[in-house]
Write a protein that holds these residues in place. Structure first.
Motif, PDB file in Angstrom:
ATOM      1  N   UNK A  25       8.920  -1.261   4.093  1.00  0.00           N
ATOM      2  CA  UNK A  25       9.808  -0.769   5.147  1.00  0.00           C
ATOM      3  C   UNK A  25      10.761  -1.871   5.609  1.00  0.00           C
ATOM      4  N   UNK A  26      10.295  -3.110   5.593  1.00  0.00           N
ATOM      5  CA  UNK A  26      11.189  -4.215   5.923  1.00  0.00           C
ATOM      6  C   UNK A  26      12.287  -4.333   4.874  1.00  0.00           C
ATOM      7  N   UNK A  27      11.927  -4.186   3.605  1.00  0.00           N
ATOM      8  CA  UNK A  27      12.932  -4.258   2.543  1.00  0.00           C
ATOM      9  C   UNK A  27      13.959  -3.141   2.672  1.00  0.00           C
ATOM     10  N   UNK A  32       0.808  -1.211   0.000  1.00  0.00           N
ATOM     11  CA  UNK A  32       0.000   0.000   0.000  1.00  0.00           C
ATOM     12  C   UNK A  32       0.839   1.258   0.000  1.00  0.00           C
ATOM     13  N   UNK A  33       2.127   1.115   0.140  1.00  0.00           N
ATOM     14  CA  UNK A  33       3.021   2.245   0.007  1.00  0.00           C
ATOM     15  C   UNK A  33       4.312   1.771  -0.607  1.00  0.00           C
ATOM     16  N   UNK A  34       5.040   2.670  -1.227  1.00  0.00           N
ATOM     17  CA  UNK A  34       6.316   2.279  -1.806  1.00  0.00           C
ATOM     18  C   UNK A  34       7.407   3.157  -1.238  1.00  0.00           C
ATOM     19  N   UNK A  35       8.590   2.611  -1.145  1.00  0.00           N
ATOM     20  CA  UNK A  35       9.717   3.351  -0.618  1.00  0.00           C
ATOM     21  C   UNK A  35      10.907   3.141  -1.529  1.00  0.00           C
ATOM     22  N   UNK A  85      12.687 -11.724  11.924  1.00  0.00           N
ATOM     23  CA  UNK A  85      13.042 -10.347  11.564  1.00  0.00           C
ATOM     24  C   UNK A  85      11.896  -9.424  11.966  1.00  0.00           C
ATOM     25  N   UNK A  86      12.197  -8.405  12.754  1.00  0.00           N
ATOM     26  CA  UNK A  86      11.172  -7.462  13.216  1.00  0.00           C
ATOM     27  C   UNK A  86      11.711  -6.036  13.162  1.00  0.00           C
ATOM     28  N   UNK A  87      10.903  -5.114  12.718  1.00  0.00           N
ATOM     29  CA  UNK A  87      11.269  -3.702  12.686  1.00  0.00           C
ATOM     30  C   UNK A  87      11.032  -3.034  14.034  1.00  0.00           C
ATOM     31  N   UNK A 106      15.924 -13.235  17.369  1.00  0.00           N
ATOM     32  CA  UNK A 106      15.384 -11.979  16.852  1.00  0.00           C
ATOM     33  C   UNK A 106      16.474 -11.150  16.168  1.00  0.00           C
ATOM     34  N   UNK A 107      16.189 -10.719  14.930  1.00  0.00           N
ATOM     35  CA  UNK A 107      16.985  -9.697  14.261  1.00  0.00           C
ATOM     36  C   UNK A 107      16.127  -8.440  14.261  1.00  0.00           C
ATOM     37  N   UNK A 108      16.452  -7.533  15.145  1.00  0.00           N
ATOM     38  CA  UNK A 108      15.636  -6.342  15.387  1.00  0.00           C
ATOM     39  C   UNK A 108      16.196  -5.198  14.542  1.00  0.00           C
ATOM     40  N   UNK A 109      15.469  -4.838  13.488  1.00  0.00           N
ATOM     41  CA  UNK A 109      15.955  -3.872  12.510  1.00  0.00           C
ATOM     42  C   UNK A 109      15.656  -2.440  12.939  1.00  0.00           C
ATOM     43  N   UNK A 110      16.709  -1.639  13.037  1.00  0.00           N
ATOM     44  CA  UNK A 110      16.579  -0.233  13.389  1.00  0.00           C
ATOM     45  C   UNK A 110      16.527   0.614  12.123  1.00  0.00           C
ATOM     46  N   UNK A 111      15.994   1.830  12.193  1.00  0.00           N
ATOM     47  CA  UNK A 111      15.839   2.669  10.995  1.00  0.00           C
ATOM     48  C   UNK A 111      17.153   3.036  10.325  1.00  0.00           C
TER      49      UNK A 111
END
Length: 470
Positions: A440-442, A25-28, A372-374, A405-410
């Motif tokens: 956002x995960x990508x 629903x959104x593109x980045x 994998x979690x943001x 857990x691989x906790x992805x930071x911005x």
């Protein structure tokens, strides 16, 4: 104004917790050219060739994560295309040809058998919905032949039916992504969306990658109201996975998320033997490992993946496969000795005693899970806060996460830890919806700062986190 803002935030939180988000629903624009998210589908990065002898044993995260994210995204996009074809092919339509004029026509897709297999003359397989294998090449050819029937939003997104039937010579964004997938010898041996609607339903794919030497089961995430009802059912199911001899830790009361469990353990509609959905999928996968001449004896891996609801289903499916494998069940005799799950934005699926059962299988070597979690994504959390908690059934404080857990930071390097359960309050943000989306995960997956982390293998991570001895 302040009150209105609070209402908006609460609505966003409730939607995020329920998992009701469109993956495309959104593109980045990613910070790295390795993956370009378009239409919920992702091209593979350029990668060094791996020899056939080493391909099956290679579990380097750099490739593993990208492969699974790409396939998880595909499950969303492919169902969208198939649904447009099934809904409109052969149907009468009208298109505007003037100010007050309408022209009648009948929709006729060119060679729909390239993506829909059910009308094929081939004999049905009791363990599959597909009658024959579909390849990315076939999907690309179908799109090239039928662009006039589809409309793709500018910049990518979910396709819709084009009532104007306008001829299009410029390839869709999605076509370039499919072309990228064609660099691997990949075959979709099953894709079951038979009883899926716009409101949701169990959708999964079984994919064989002959280049990378893996078979993957991939589950789709939430798309509509029936999926939301499933997501929100946090009541405990104590029976479906655990009956007497299946409990490995004495004295425990392991339980799983009732909503997700029902999706997998309810009888599969249309199955002539009345099998549960999970059992039918396992039968398909077991057949591929035991009877597919391109797979047998060639040391293929089994990966299970999914995003959001799909991640929760992948977690439970891989647990069950490992549970059966550990006790030598005949139904999984052809599966490899280790089942590996890699999930994105996966919600919690069980209680503390379930996690103890999970850990036994991990220590036996039959189960691995990279989760994998943001940061700022509330879906993979427990202890859901008010007012979102009012929409849920059950007590979310009794749930915890599984695996590494691989906790992805911005912007910064990801945080790695075993378990790593986060509370909803700790992850709440006004960007909760955006942080849950596949794009956002990508974006975060491709951050260059994580390059060194991705050089680890799954086994090295398990040793480093103390689950296994060196």
């Amino acid at each position: 104004m302040k009150f209105a803002s609070v209402l908006l935030v609460n609505a966003a939180l409730a939607a995020s917790v329920s998992g009701f988000v469109s993956p495309s629903s959104s593109s980045v624009v990613t910070r790295n050219a390795g993956i370009a998210p378009k239409n919920g589908f992702y091209s593979a990065p350029n990668r060094q060739a791996i020899s056939p002898l080493n391909a099956a044993r290679e579990e380097n995260l750099d490739v593993f994560i990208r492969d699974m994210l790409k396939i998880s995204s595909f499950v969303y996009a492919f169902r969208n295309i198939r649904n447009i074809v099934k809904t409109n092919d052969g149907k009468p339509k009208k298109k505007k040809t003037g100010l007050f004029r309408r022209e009648e026509y009948t929709v006729k897709f060119d060679t729909p058998a390239l993506v829909l297999t059910q009308k094929g003359a081939q004999e049905e397989d009791d363990n599959k919905f597909f009658k024959y294998t579909v390849t990315p090449d076939a999907i690309k050819l179908f799109i090239e032949k039928n662009r006039k029937w589809f409309k793709e939003p500018e910049g990518g997104g979910d396709w819709t039916f084009d009532k104007s039937v306008s001829e299009k010579t410029t390839p869709f964004i999605f076509e370039s992504e499919v072309k990228g997938v064609m660099q691997d010898n990949l075959k979709i041996v099953d894709y079951d969306d038979e009883f899926s609607t716009d409101e949701g339903g169990l959708v999964y794919a079984v994919v064989v990658n002959l280049t990378r030497k893996w078979i993957s089961v991939v589950f789709r995430g939430t798309v509509g109201s029936s999926d939301i009802a499933t997501d929100r059912n946090f009541n405990f199911d104590y029976d479906s996975f655990f009956k007497g001899e299946d409990i490995l830790v004495p004295g425990g009361k392991p339980a799983t998320h009732e909503g997700f469990t029902k999706y997998l353990m309810d009888p599969k509609m249309g199955d002539q033997d009345g099998r549960r959905c999970l059992d039918r999928i396992l039968a398909c996968v077991n057949d591929e490992f035991g009877n597919n001449v391109d797979v047998v004896g060639k040391d293929f891996n089994l990966y299970v993946s999914g995003h959001s609801l799909g991640g929760g289903l992948a977690n439970l499916f891989s647990f069950r496969a490992a549970q059966l494998k550990a006790k030598g069940d005949e139904s999984v005799k052809n599966l490899p000795e280790k089942i590996t799950a890699l999930t994105f934005a996966a919600p919690v699926v069980g209680n503390v005693d379930f996690n103890k059962e999970y850990q036994v299988l991990e220590k036996k070597g039959v189960l691995r899970h990279i989760r994998v979690a943001n940061k700022g994504d509330v879906v993979p959390t427990n202890n859901i806060i008010f007012p979102a908690s009012l929409a849920l059934k059950g007590d979310t404080t009794k749930y915890i996460q599984n695996g590494v857990s691989l906790f992805l930071l911005p912007e910064e390097e990801l945080e790695q830890e075993y378990g790593g359960t986060k509370s909803c309050a700790s992850q709440f943000t006004t960007k909760a919806l955006t942080n849950h989306l596949v794009p956002e995960y990508a974006t975060r997956v491709t951050l260059p700062v994580n390059k060194e982390k991705y050089q680890q293998t799954v086994e090295e991570i398990y040793v480093k986190e103390g689950v296994l001895r060196p």
